[in-house]
Design a protein around this motif. Sequence first.
Motif, PDB file in Angstrom:
ATOM      1  N   PHE A 249     -34.151 -25.611  13.166  1.00 51.61           N
ATOM      2  CA  PHE A 249     -34.759 -25.489  14.486  1.00 51.61           C
ATOM      3  C   PHE A 249     -35.767 -24.343  14.505  1.00 51.61           C
ATOM      4  O   PHE A 249     -35.518 -23.286  13.917  1.00 51.61           O
ATOM      5  CB  PHE A 249     -33.688 -25.232  15.546  1.00 51.61           C
ATOM      6  CG  PHE A 249     -32.733 -26.378  15.741  1.00 51.61           C
ATOM      7  CD1 PHE A 249     -33.009 -27.385  16.661  1.00 51.61           C
ATOM      8  CD2 PHE A 249     -31.559 -26.452  14.989  1.00 51.61           C
ATOM      9  CE1 PHE A 249     -32.120 -28.437  16.827  1.00 51.61           C
ATOM     10  CE2 PHE A 249     -30.672 -27.506  15.154  1.00 51.61           C
ATOM     11  CZ  PHE A 249     -30.956 -28.510  16.074  1.00 51.61           C
ATOM     12  N   LEU A 254     -36.323 -22.657  20.233  1.00 52.77           N
ATOM     13  CA  LEU A 254     -34.899 -22.768  20.556  1.00 52.77           C
ATOM     14  C   LEU A 254     -34.486 -21.665  21.527  1.00 52.77           C
ATOM     15  O   LEU A 254     -33.790 -21.924  22.521  1.00 52.77           O
ATOM     16  CB  LEU A 254     -34.066 -22.679  19.272  1.00 52.77           C
ATOM     17  CG  LEU A 254     -32.547 -22.793  19.433  1.00 52.77           C
ATOM     18  CD1 LEU A 254     -32.156 -24.153  19.982  1.00 52.77           C
ATOM     19  CD2 LEU A 254     -31.850 -22.546  18.094  1.00 52.77           C
ATOM     20  N   THR A 272     -32.057 -21.932  11.840  1.00 51.05           N
ATOM     21  CA  THR A 272     -33.383 -21.826  12.440  1.00 51.05           C
ATOM     22  C   THR A 272     -34.414 -21.443  11.381  1.00 51.05           C
ATOM     23  O   THR A 272     -34.069 -21.148  10.228  1.00 51.05           O
ATOM     24  CB  THR A 272     -33.406 -20.759  13.556  1.00 51.05           C
ATOM     25  OG1 THR A 272     -33.441 -19.450  12.964  1.00 51.05           O
ATOM     26  CG2 THR A 272     -32.182 -20.874  14.454  1.00 51.05           C
ATOM     27  N   LEU A 317     -33.959 -30.963  21.959  1.00 53.14           N
ATOM     28  CA  LEU A 317     -33.380 -30.456  20.721  1.00 53.14           C
ATOM     29  C   LEU A 317     -33.935 -31.183  19.510  1.00 53.14           C
ATOM     30  O   LEU A 317     -34.227 -30.557  18.474  1.00 53.14           O
ATOM     31  CB  LEU A 317     -31.851 -30.617  20.768  1.00 53.14           C
ATOM     32  CG  LEU A 317     -31.084 -29.626  21.661  1.00 53.14           C
ATOM     33  CD1 LEU A 317     -29.647 -30.083  21.832  1.00 53.14           C
ATOM     34  CD2 LEU A 317     -31.132 -28.223  21.064  1.00 53.14           C
ATOM     35  N   ILE A 320     -37.408 -29.807  18.848  1.00 58.25           N
ATOM     36  CA  ILE A 320     -37.362 -28.462  18.260  1.00 58.25           C
ATOM     37  C   ILE A 320     -36.890 -28.512  16.813  1.00 58.25           C
ATOM     38  O   ILE A 320     -37.334 -27.732  15.965  1.00 58.25           O
ATOM     39  CB  ILE A 320     -36.431 -27.556  19.095  1.00 58.25           C
ATOM     40  CG1 ILE A 320     -36.996 -27.365  20.506  1.00 58.25           C
ATOM     41  CG2 ILE A 320     -36.258 -26.202  18.423  1.00 58.25           C
ATOM     42  CD1 ILE A 320     -36.087 -26.594  21.435  1.00 58.25           C
TER      43      ILE A 320
END
Length: 324
Positions: A249, A254, A272, A317, A320
């Motif tokens: 992500f 996020l 991430t 989501l 992302i």
Amino acid sequence: MKTPTNIITGFLGSGKTTAILNLLKEKPADQHWAVLVNEFGEVGIDGAMMTDQGALIKEVPGGCMCCAAGVPMSVAVTALLRTNPDRLIVEPTGLGHAHKVLATLSSAQFEPYIELKATIGLLDPRNLSSAKHMENQNFLDQLAISDIIIGNKVDQCHVSDIDNFNDWVTDQTPPKIFSQLVKQGKFPIELLDSHRRLPLPEGEMSHHHQHAELEPQFQLPPDQVYVRKENRGQGYFSCGWIFGSEVTFDFDDLFSMLSDLSAERVKGVLNTSNGCFAFNVSNGVVSVNEMSLEGFESRLEVIDSQPLPWDQLETILKKIGNIE
């Protein structure tokens, strides 16, 4: 030799997981601790956060440990005790019935193996001025069975909240063994060795609710990039996702999305663009802690007192995370 055991309870968002993480960081290096975690949601966020601290973790997901997962709880406790831990910590869900967990751990089944120490209840002092909390029987029951009360998040409280907390503690009958105001869930590790109040609470506390039936630990099927699971009970709704370890992500996007969420409670451990992080959102404040996990399946859980637009959130989501 019996295993010293503590229940650490508290309502949704009181800071139980943060407190346990602090304790795990401070535990003696030569000790082996075990933690049993129960969550209202389905995707096991708390256990993921704690595995980074070297404790043996077992999870009972999906609502109320005492009834939906009564037998699995006993099985999980037995499995943890077989590892001969130096201490066992039990964290019931913030929406669960901690007195039932207390009764199970003090039953004849575990009496030869468990030395039940003080139950520690975490409390956000601001909730003592909230009719929503003061009219919630679970909230009241959790405080009633706590021998020690930790007033957490004092740095976010007004003077009136502190006064309410002190007045409430003074009025408790029977009196609490100890109380303290803290921030970030940090209280002295020595409190774990305090003796619990005797006798156990008499009678049956209120116990009326509905929740999802117990299911096996929720996992990501090998042929799917992500899965979603919902739960509901006691006036709360949860939606959780697990994403494959290949999903990364964008950190900034996020963080921005989590900051904009109006849900009462959001937890996640996600891979991430900046690494793996634990995200914790409570009262509109986003807390972020870097994790050392690698190759981890990302997990996110959102809890609120009303259903949110889960499909819309899932679409965001996926964008992302660059999921087709």
